[in-house]
Scaffold this active site. Structure first.
Site, PDB file in Angstrom:
ATOM      1  N   ASP A  70       3.351  -7.337  -0.705  1.00 45.63           N
ATOM      2  CA  ASP A  70       3.482  -6.294  -1.720  1.00 45.63           C
ATOM      3  C   ASP A  70       2.237  -5.409  -1.670  1.00 45.63           C
ATOM      4  OD1 ASP A  70       5.268  -6.119  -4.624  1.00 45.63           O
ATOM      5  OD2 ASP A  70       3.406  -4.957  -4.442  1.00 45.63           O
ATOM      6  N   ASN A 104      14.126  -9.192  -9.911  1.00 42.98           N
ATOM      7  CA  ASN A 104      14.592  -8.291 -10.960  1.00 42.98           C
ATOM      8  C   ASN A 104      15.901  -7.675 -10.474  1.00 42.98           C
ATOM      9  OD1 ASN A 104      12.211  -8.762 -12.466  1.00 42.98           O
ATOM     10  ND2 ASN A 104      11.113  -7.226 -11.266  1.00 42.98           N
ATOM     11  N   HIS A 140      15.191  -7.815  -3.781  1.00 36.62           N
ATOM     12  CA  HIS A 140      13.943  -8.371  -3.256  1.00 36.62           C
ATOM     13  C   HIS A 140      13.431  -9.481  -4.157  1.00 36.62           C
ATOM     14  CE1 HIS A 140      12.990  -4.867  -5.792  1.00 36.62           C
ATOM     15  NE2 HIS A 140      11.866  -5.481  -6.141  1.00 36.62           N
TER      16      HIS A 140
HETATM   17  P1  5GP Z   1      10.340  -4.345  -8.594  1.00 40.02           P
HETATM   18  O1  5GP Z   1       9.597  -3.790  -9.753  1.00 40.02           O
HETATM   19  O2  5GP Z   1      11.410  -3.416  -8.078  1.00 40.02           O
HETATM   20  O3  5GP Z   1      10.853  -5.748  -8.825  1.00 40.02           O
HETATM   21  O4  5GP Z   1       9.268  -4.520  -7.434  1.00 40.02           O
HETATM   22  C1  5GP Z   1       9.014  -3.531  -6.487  1.00 40.02           C
HETATM   23  C2  5GP Z   1       7.753  -3.935  -5.778  1.00 40.02           C
HETATM   24  O5  5GP Z   1       7.636  -3.153  -4.599  1.00 40.02           O
HETATM   25  C3  5GP Z   1       6.467  -3.699  -6.587  1.00 40.02           C
HETATM   26  O6  5GP Z   1       5.788  -4.940  -6.767  1.00 40.02           O
HETATM   27  C4  5GP Z   1       5.679  -2.700  -5.764  1.00 40.02           C
HETATM   28  O7  5GP Z   1       4.287  -2.966  -5.785  1.00 40.02           O
HETATM   29  C5  5GP Z   1       6.282  -2.885  -4.378  1.00 40.02           C
HETATM   30  N1  5GP Z   1       6.228  -1.679  -3.550  1.00 40.02           N
HETATM   31  C6  5GP Z   1       6.549  -0.418  -3.928  1.00 40.02           C
HETATM   32  N2  5GP Z   1       6.407   0.434  -2.897  1.00 40.02           N
HETATM   33  C7  5GP Z   1       5.967  -0.310  -1.838  1.00 40.02           C
HETATM   34  C8  5GP Z   1       5.625   0.023  -0.491  1.00 40.02           C
HETATM   35  O8  5GP Z   1       5.711   1.161  -0.031  1.00 40.02           O
HETATM   36  N3  5GP Z   1       5.206  -1.001   0.298  1.00 40.02           N
HETATM   37  C9  5GP Z   1       5.123  -2.294  -0.160  1.00 40.02           C
HETATM   38  N4  5GP Z   1       4.693  -3.216   0.707  1.00 40.02           N
HETATM   39  N5  5GP Z   1       5.439  -2.635  -1.426  1.00 40.02           N
HETATM   40  C10 5GP Z   1       5.867  -1.653  -2.259  1.00 40.02           C
END
Ligand code: 5GP
Length: 140
Positions: free
Chosen positions: A31, A87, A100
């Protein structure tokens, strides 16, 4: 066909990522804004927003990916304990509309508070640190 998600672009290598491991149906990478060191995302290569929309094969192999990532993180962080979070849709806090799992290794920190109630620090990603860690995790 729907537009590619951010994670589909990462899987295809169109956007760089710090790869941890990969299977035929899943991809795992660090992440960019970790809640804790080692925070890894495991995603199906099949693009779907919710687990109920995934094929049976993708859904099943995704958990194999989670366990494979845990195995590697266990070696690196010396723990068998993890926060595993998904989520499943925007009202559940999903920001990227592609299934994810968040896998976060847990080590003693003097607190037993659930990790998701804590505020994430928002700082610039440390890409060098992420690349170093990913290299070690790939080797485990
Ligand atoms: P969500 O809130 O959808 O469950 O989690 C999305 C996750 O994706 C977040 O923890 C955020 O930090 C991560 N994330 C967002 N954009 C990127 C990216 O471009 N690269 C990586 N490696 N992680 C990302």
């Amino acid at each position: 066909m729907d537009e590619s998600t951010l994670f589909t672009k990462i899987i295809r290598g169109e956007i760089p990522s710090s790869k941890v491991a990969e299977g035929s149906d899943w991809y795992a990478f660090l992440d960019i804004n970790p809640h804790r060191p080692g925070h890894t995302l495991v995603v199906p290569k099949e693009q779907a927003q919710r687990i109920s929309e995934l094929s049976v094969e993708s859904r099943r192999s995704l958990l194999d990916g989670v366990v494979e990532v845990q195995r590697r993180l266990s070696i690196e962080f010396g723990t068998t304990d993890f926060s595993v979070n998904l989520n499943d849709g925007p009202l559940a806090g999903q920001e990227v509309p592609h299934v994810h799992f968040h896998i976060i290794p847990r080590i003693p920190e003097g607190t037993s508070r659930p990790i998701w109630t804590q505020t994430k620090e928002s700082s610039e990603p440390d890409f060098a640190m992420l690349a170093d860690l990913a290299e070690r995790l790939q080797a485990h």
